[in-house]
Write an enzyme that holds these catalytic residues in place. Structure first.
Site, PDB file in Angstrom:
ATOM      1  N   GLY A  11       4.282   4.753   8.371  1.00  8.92           N
ATOM      2  CA  GLY A  11       4.348   6.035   8.553  1.00  8.92           C
ATOM      3  C   GLY A  11       4.611   7.166   7.661  1.00  8.92           C
ATOM      4  O   GLY A  11       5.262   8.233   7.889  1.00  8.92           O
ATOM      5  N   ARG A  64     -13.980  -1.205  24.133  1.00  5.55           N
ATOM      6  CA  ARG A  64     -13.552  -0.617  23.023  1.00  5.55           C
ATOM      7  C   ARG A  64     -14.043   0.984  23.736  1.00  5.55           C
ATOM      8  O   ARG A  64     -13.084   1.919  23.481  1.00  5.55           O
ATOM      9  CB  ARG A  64     -14.117  -0.530  21.985  1.00  5.55           C
ATOM     10  CG  ARG A  64     -14.001   0.371  20.692  1.00  5.55           C
ATOM     11  CD  ARG A  64     -14.223   0.234  19.404  1.00  5.55           C
ATOM     12  NE  ARG A  64     -15.471   0.782  18.987  1.00  5.55           N
ATOM     13  CZ  ARG A  64     -15.722   0.537  17.452  1.00  5.55           C
ATOM     14  NH1 ARG A  64     -14.974   0.134  16.909  1.00  5.55           N
ATOM     15  NH2 ARG A  64     -16.905   1.069  17.138  1.00  5.55           N
ATOM     16  N   LEU A  92     -12.482   3.943  14.380  1.00  5.59           N
ATOM     17  CA  LEU A  92     -13.039   4.812  15.532  1.00  5.59           C
ATOM     18  C   LEU A  92     -14.454   4.688  15.948  1.00  5.59           C
ATOM     19  O   LEU A  92     -15.499   4.772  14.805  1.00  5.59           O
ATOM     20  CB  LEU A  92     -12.433   6.316  15.108  1.00  5.59           C
ATOM     21  CG  LEU A  92     -11.147   6.400  15.119  1.00  5.59           C
ATOM     22  CD1 LEU A  92     -10.774   8.047  14.936  1.00  5.59           C
ATOM     23  CD2 LEU A  92     -10.321   6.106  16.525  1.00  5.59           C
ATOM     24  N   ASN A 106      -8.954  11.623   7.605  1.00  4.44           N
ATOM     25  CA  ASN A 106      -8.449  10.429   7.252  1.00  4.44           C
ATOM     26  C   ASN A 106      -7.675  10.387   5.945  1.00  4.44           C
ATOM     27  O   ASN A 106      -8.517  11.121   5.058  1.00  4.44           O
ATOM     28  CB  ASN A 106      -9.281   9.406   7.335  1.00  4.44           C
ATOM     29  CG  ASN A 106      -8.796   7.806   7.026  1.00  4.44           C
ATOM     30  OD1 ASN A 106      -7.696   7.675   7.314  1.00  4.44           O
ATOM     31  ND2 ASN A 106      -9.571   6.938   6.221  1.00  4.44           N
ATOM     32  N   HIS A 108      -7.347   8.192   2.498  1.00  4.60           N
ATOM     33  CA  HIS A 108      -7.989   6.435   2.046  1.00  4.60           C
ATOM     34  C   HIS A 108      -7.175   6.366   0.460  1.00  4.60           C
ATOM     35  O   HIS A 108      -7.587   7.304  -0.352  1.00  4.60           O
ATOM     36  CB  HIS A 108      -9.345   6.480   2.003  1.00  4.60           C
ATOM     37  CG  HIS A 108      -9.762   4.912   1.467  1.00  4.60           C
ATOM     38  ND1 HIS A 108      -9.502   4.162   2.477  1.00  4.60           N
ATOM     39  CD2 HIS A 108     -10.263   4.692   0.262  1.00  4.60           C
ATOM     40  CE1 HIS A 108     -10.119   2.923   1.872  1.00  4.60           C
ATOM     41  NE2 HIS A 108     -10.446   3.385   0.616  1.00  4.60           N
ATOM     42  N   ASP A 144     -15.006   5.048   6.046  1.00  2.77           N
ATOM     43  CA  ASP A 144     -14.801   5.877   5.042  1.00  2.77           C
ATOM     44  C   ASP A 144     -15.789   6.604   4.171  1.00  2.77           C
ATOM     45  O   ASP A 144     -15.722   6.665   3.189  1.00  2.77           O
ATOM     46  CB  ASP A 144     -13.745   5.109   3.839  1.00  2.77           C
ATOM     47  CG  ASP A 144     -12.612   4.412   4.515  1.00  2.77           C
ATOM     48  OD1 ASP A 144     -12.138   4.823   5.394  1.00  2.77           O
ATOM     49  OD2 ASP A 144     -12.409   3.138   4.118  1.00  2.77           O
ATOM     50  N   GLU A 173      -0.943  10.717  -2.085  1.00  4.29           N
ATOM     51  CA  GLU A 173      -1.495  10.926  -0.753  1.00  4.29           C
ATOM     52  C   GLU A 173      -0.505  11.956  -0.155  1.00  4.29           C
ATOM     53  O   GLU A 173      -0.993  12.929   0.775  1.00  4.29           O
ATOM     54  CB  GLU A 173      -1.384   9.683  -0.073  1.00  4.29           C
ATOM     55  CG  GLU A 173      -2.127   8.619  -0.652  1.00  4.29           C
ATOM     56  CD  GLU A 173      -2.253   7.131   0.164  1.00  4.29           C
ATOM     57  OE1 GLU A 173      -1.883   7.228   1.512  1.00  4.29           O
ATOM     58  OE2 GLU A 173      -2.187   6.237  -0.272  1.00  4.29           O
TER      59      GLU A 173
HETATM   60  C1  GAR Z   1      -1.607   4.582   3.072  1.00  6.68           C
HETATM   61  O1  GAR Z   1      -1.828   4.188   1.832  1.00  6.68           O
HETATM   62  C2  GAR Z   1      -3.115   5.130   3.612  1.00  6.68           C
HETATM   63  O2  GAR Z   1      -3.874   5.541   2.588  1.00  6.68           O
HETATM   64  C3  GAR Z   1      -3.664   3.423   3.900  1.00  6.68           C
HETATM   65  O3  GAR Z   1      -2.722   3.045   4.719  1.00  6.68           O
HETATM   66  C4  GAR Z   1      -1.604   3.498   4.069  1.00  6.68           C
HETATM   67  C5  GAR Z   1      -0.571   3.928   5.298  1.00  6.68           C
HETATM   68  O4  GAR Z   1       0.751   4.133   4.766  1.00  6.68           O
HETATM   69  N1  GAR Z   1      -4.894   3.841   4.818  1.00  6.68           N
HETATM   70  C6  GAR Z   1      -5.860   2.976   4.718  1.00  6.68           C
HETATM   71  O5  GAR Z   1      -5.958   2.125   3.777  1.00  6.68           O
HETATM   72  C7  GAR Z   1      -7.302   3.473   5.556  1.00  6.68           C
HETATM   73  N2  GAR Z   1      -8.170   2.707   5.156  1.00  6.68           N
HETATM   74  P1  GAR Z   1       1.718   4.915   5.742  1.00  6.68           P
HETATM   75  O6  GAR Z   1       1.887   4.256   7.046  1.00  6.68           O
HETATM   76  O7  GAR Z   1       2.905   4.946   4.889  1.00  6.68           O
HETATM   77  O8  GAR Z   1       1.120   6.262   5.801  1.00  6.68           O
END
Ligand code: GAR
Length: 218
Positions: A11, A64, A92, A106, A108, A144, A173
């Protein structure tokens, strides 16, 4: 506007969004954090900030569709206007997407449409690209594939490991997700086909692409 964040793991992106709301950089409230994983650290982060949490385990539902119907019910009951996926490791389905079309984002860890799906950073490293990054996009039925809102570019160094590249991308991010959310909250995002435009002169130049400062190579 009420925001719900869906997270499956540690998170840090959720934390970036919480911090931005608390700092007034996002003018909306995170009212709910939903996780499909009971032990997700994201839930503790939310609780620490007094945000309601909810665990929805797919296994507890017959299929689902029922799982997603419950998710929609919970989100609607909190009058959620935007859903942010933040490390939500589940695709989803149409039940949620149809109910919140154009209202799900989202993040990515790659420059889409390159390297969708799992392990975007590892895919980029193994492919040998010199620039990768991250993407905030709207969610559609594909993996995605939805319209891109904002991207940040991150250099790939020859000595990079999956961990070092991931952490450089993660910094970006945390920077761009709040920007995308605030633009949405302010009603500045306009989707035209695949293209997302930022209303407002200033952000139409700076909002869509963020170039990360190149750090000194170790
Ligand atoms: C992040 O790097 C996010 O971009 C990735 O998971 C990580 C979550 O980190 N998401 C994906 O790969 C989705 N396909 P976080 O729990 O520390 O935010």
């Amino acid at each position: 506007m009420n925001i719900a964040v869906l997270a499956s793991g540690r998170g840090t992106n959720l934390q970036a969004l919480i911090d931005a709301t608390e700092a007034g950089k996002i003018s909306a409230r995170i009212v709910l954090v939903v996780s499909d994983v009971e032990s997700a650290y994201a839930l503790q982060r939310a609780a620490r900030h007094g945000i309601e949490t909810r665990v929805l385990r797919p296994k507890e539902f017959p299929d689902r569709v029922r799982f997603e119907e419950e998710m929609v019910r919970v989100l609607r009951s909190r009058q959620v206007g935007l859903i942010c996926l933040a490390g939500f490791m589940r695709i989803l389905g149409s039940t949620v997407i149809e109910n919140f079309r154009g209202r799900i984002m989202n993040i990515h860890p790659a420059l889409l449409p390159s390297f969708p799906g799992l392990h975007g950073q590892r895919q980029a490293l193994e492919y040998g690209v010199k620039i990768s990054g991250c993407t905030v996009h709207f969610v559609d039925e594909g993996v995605d594939t939805g319209p891109i809102i904002i991207q940040a570019a991150v250099p790939v160094f020859s000595g990079d490991t999956e961990e070092s590249l991931s952490s450089r991308i993660l910094e970006q991010e945390h920077r761009i997700y709040p920007l995308a959310v605030q633009a949405f909250v302010e009603g500045r995002l306009k989707i035209e086909g695949r293209r997302v435009h930022f209303r407002g002169e200033e952000s139409s130049r700076s909002g869509e692409v963020v170039l990360s400062p190149v750090p000194q190579q170790p």
